[in-house]
Design a protein around this motif. Structure first.
Motif, PDB file in Angstrom:
ATOM      1  N   ALA A 102       3.794  -4.004  -8.429  1.00 40.79           N
ATOM      2  CA  ALA A 102       3.309  -2.646  -8.254  1.00 40.79           C
ATOM      3  C   ALA A 102       4.907  -1.810  -8.677  1.00 40.79           C
ATOM      4  N   ASN A 103       6.226  -2.424  -8.225  1.00 37.34           N
ATOM      5  CA  ASN A 103       7.285  -1.735  -8.849  1.00 37.34           C
ATOM      6  C   ASN A 103       7.276  -1.818 -10.229  1.00 37.34           C
ATOM      7  N   ARG A 104       7.110  -3.209 -10.819  1.00 38.16           N
ATOM      8  CA  ARG A 104       7.272  -3.318 -12.478  1.00 38.16           C
ATOM      9  C   ARG A 104       6.399  -2.534 -13.212  1.00 38.16           C
ATOM     10  N   LEU A 105       5.209  -2.314 -12.660  1.00 40.38           N
ATOM     11  CA  LEU A 105       3.977  -1.563 -13.233  1.00 40.38           C
ATOM     12  C   LEU A 105       4.662  -0.166 -13.289  1.00 40.38           C
ATOM     13  N   ALA A 106       5.192   0.450 -12.220  1.00 39.31           N
ATOM     14  CA  ALA A 106       5.515   1.761 -12.117  1.00 39.31           C
ATOM     15  C   ALA A 106       6.680   2.037 -13.209  1.00 39.31           C
ATOM     16  N   ALA A 107       7.646   1.191 -13.048  1.00 43.54           N
ATOM     17  CA  ALA A 107       8.683   1.224 -14.380  1.00 43.54           C
ATOM     18  C   ALA A 107       8.024   1.219 -15.639  1.00 43.54           C
ATOM     19  N   GLU A 108       7.222   0.269 -15.933  1.00 42.42           N
ATOM     20  CA  GLU A 108       6.551   0.296 -17.202  1.00 42.42           C
ATOM     21  C   GLU A 108       6.035   1.650 -17.583  1.00 42.42           C
ATOM     22  N   VAL A 109       5.285   2.245 -16.629  1.00 43.26           N
ATOM     23  CA  VAL A 109       4.389   3.520 -16.885  1.00 43.26           C
ATOM     24  C   VAL A 109       5.415   4.796 -16.746  1.00 43.26           C
ATOM     25  N   GLY A 110       6.773   4.654 -16.380  1.00 38.20           N
ATOM     26  CA  GLY A 110       7.438   5.803 -16.035  1.00 38.20           C
ATOM     27  C   GLY A 110       7.395   6.459 -14.936  1.00 38.20           C
ATOM     28  N   PHE A 151      10.822   3.308  -1.410  1.00 42.09           N
ATOM     29  CA  PHE A 151      10.272   1.902  -1.348  1.00 42.09           C
ATOM     30  C   PHE A 151       9.015   1.723  -0.874  1.00 42.09           C
ATOM     31  N   SER A 152       8.800   2.266   0.337  1.00 44.34           N
ATOM     32  CA  SER A 152       7.529   2.113   1.103  1.00 44.34           C
ATOM     33  C   SER A 152       6.193   2.281   0.436  1.00 44.34           C
ATOM     34  N   PHE A 153       6.351   3.254  -0.472  1.00 47.39           N
ATOM     35  CA  PHE A 153       5.050   3.708  -1.069  1.00 47.39           C
ATOM     36  C   PHE A 153       4.522   2.458  -1.837  1.00 47.39           C
ATOM     37  N   ALA A 154       5.068   1.591  -2.478  1.00 53.56           N
ATOM     38  CA  ALA A 154       5.036   0.322  -3.360  1.00 53.56           C
ATOM     39  C   ALA A 154       4.628  -0.535  -2.375  1.00 53.56           C
ATOM     40  N   THR A 155       4.629  -0.389  -1.178  1.00 56.34           N
ATOM     41  CA  THR A 155       3.966  -1.300  -0.411  1.00 56.34           C
ATOM     42  C   THR A 155       2.586  -1.164   0.206  1.00 56.34           C
ATOM     43  N   HIS A 156       1.940  -0.093  -0.379  1.00 53.92           N
ATOM     44  CA  HIS A 156       0.660   0.339  -0.016  1.00 53.92           C
ATOM     45  C   HIS A 156      -0.207  -0.651  -0.717  1.00 53.92           C
ATOM     46  N   ALA A 157      -1.359  -1.069   0.025  1.00 56.75           N
ATOM     47  CA  ALA A 157      -2.340  -2.055  -0.196  1.00 56.75           C
ATOM     48  C   ALA A 157      -2.822  -1.966  -1.855  1.00 56.75           C
ATOM     49  N   GLU A 158      -3.215  -0.430  -2.122  1.00 55.80           N
ATOM     50  CA  GLU A 158      -3.897  -0.441  -3.331  1.00 55.80           C
ATOM     51  C   GLU A 158      -2.843  -0.364  -4.361  1.00 55.80           C
ATOM     52  N   ALA A 159      -1.534  -0.182  -4.257  1.00 60.29           N
ATOM     53  CA  ALA A 159      -0.582  -0.055  -5.058  1.00 60.29           C
ATOM     54  C   ALA A 159      -0.287  -1.453  -5.677  1.00 60.29           C
ATOM     55  N   LYS A 160      -0.344  -2.153  -4.442  1.00 56.26           N
ATOM     56  CA  LYS A 160       0.134  -3.651  -4.795  1.00 56.26           C
ATOM     57  C   LYS A 160      -0.951  -4.290  -5.609  1.00 56.26           C
ATOM     58  N   LEU A 161      -2.188  -3.844  -5.345  1.00 58.13           N
ATOM     59  CA  LEU A 161      -3.460  -4.568  -5.757  1.00 58.13           C
ATOM     60  C   LEU A 161      -3.267  -4.067  -7.456  1.00 58.13           C
ATOM     61  N   LEU A 162      -3.195  -2.903  -7.570  1.00 54.70           N
ATOM     62  CA  LEU A 162      -2.985  -2.436  -9.085  1.00 54.70           C
ATOM     63  C   LEU A 162      -1.869  -3.056  -9.901  1.00 54.70           C
ATOM     64  N   GLY A 163      -0.826  -3.320  -9.145  1.00 52.03           N
ATOM     65  CA  GLY A 163       0.422  -4.042  -9.989  1.00 52.03           C
ATOM     66  C   GLY A 163      -0.096  -5.538 -10.229  1.00 52.03           C
ATOM     67  N   ILE A 164      -1.024  -6.139  -9.246  1.00 49.88           N
ATOM     68  CA  ILE A 164      -1.216  -7.751  -9.569  1.00 49.88           C
ATOM     69  C   ILE A 164      -2.450  -7.552 -10.823  1.00 49.88           C
ATOM     70  N   LEU A 165      -3.477  -6.649 -10.449  1.00 51.61           N
ATOM     71  CA  LEU A 165      -4.199  -6.676 -11.494  1.00 51.61           C
ATOM     72  C   LEU A 165      -3.840  -6.435 -12.818  1.00 51.61           C
ATOM     73  N   ASN A 166      -2.866  -5.833 -13.108  1.00 57.40           N
ATOM     74  CA  ASN A 166      -2.228  -5.368 -14.356  1.00 57.40           C
ATOM     75  C   ASN A 166      -1.535  -6.708 -15.090  1.00 57.40           C
ATOM     76  N   VAL A 206      -0.617   5.335 -14.305  1.00 60.46           N
ATOM     77  CA  VAL A 206      -1.227   4.254 -15.002  1.00 60.46           C
ATOM     78  C   VAL A 206      -2.328   4.585 -15.977  1.00 60.46           C
ATOM     79  N   ALA A 207      -3.309   5.244 -15.493  1.00 65.96           N
ATOM     80  CA  ALA A 207      -4.632   5.527 -16.360  1.00 65.96           C
ATOM     81  C   ALA A 207      -4.060   6.323 -17.693  1.00 65.96           C
ATOM     82  N   ASP A 208      -3.001   7.396 -17.417  1.00 61.80           N
ATOM     83  CA  ASP A 208      -2.530   8.008 -18.513  1.00 61.80           C
ATOM     84  C   ASP A 208      -1.803   7.105 -19.422  1.00 61.80           C
ATOM     85  N   ARG A 209      -1.049   6.143 -18.971  1.00 66.87           N
ATOM     86  CA  ARG A 209      -0.179   5.477 -19.887  1.00 66.87           C
ATOM     87  C   ARG A 209      -0.859   4.409 -20.637  1.00 66.87           C
TER      88      ARG A 209
END
Length: 123
Positions: free
Chosen positions: A46-54, A60-75, A101-104
């Motif tokens: 999740a953190n790597r994907l966030a950095a990738e899309v700016g 930190f706690s928002f990157a621990t949300h289940a859907e954010a983590k899953l989106l990072g894994i799917l990427n 993520v959708a935009d970038r």
């Protein structure tokens, strides 16, 4: 349990997120391991994907949300982005992350939660 069934069952002590076939399930929280799919927690992804899309999570706690983590894994998997179901309503920060993520990436992302089906289209 598929993604949309999960979105219909919000009475859990922590949020869960999954893709439509249930092959990857993540839990909210930094101590919760991904229970199916063989990934660690998904926080690094999740953190790597966030950095990738700016995108910057407010903390930190928002990157621990289940859907954010899953989106990072799917990427970072061969299957790529797929519809996600989550057992609790998406917070504002996760909605902003998904939109970034959708935009970038130029992709449409779909998340079903107990209150809505969110569709994030590139702007």
């Amino acid at each position: 349990m598929n993604a949309f069934q999960l979105a219909q069952s919000p009475n859990r002590e922590y949020a869960e997120a999954t893709i439509e076939d249930g092959s990857i399930i993540t839990h909210s929280g930094s101590d919760k391991q991904t229970v199916i799919g063989g990934y660690n927690t998904g926080i690094a992804e999740a953190n790597r994907l966030a950095a990738e899309v700016g995108f910057s999570f407010r903390n930190f706690s928002f990157a621990t949300h289940a859907e954010a983590k899953l989106l990072g894994i799917l990427n970072y998997t061969k299957g790529g982005f797929r519809p996600i179901g989550v057992s609790r309503p998406m917070c504002y920060d996760c909605q902003q992350f998904f939109q970034a993520v959708a935009d970038r990436k130029g992709v449409t992302l779909t998340v079903a939660d107990p209150e809505a089906i969110h569709v994030f289209r590139p702007k």
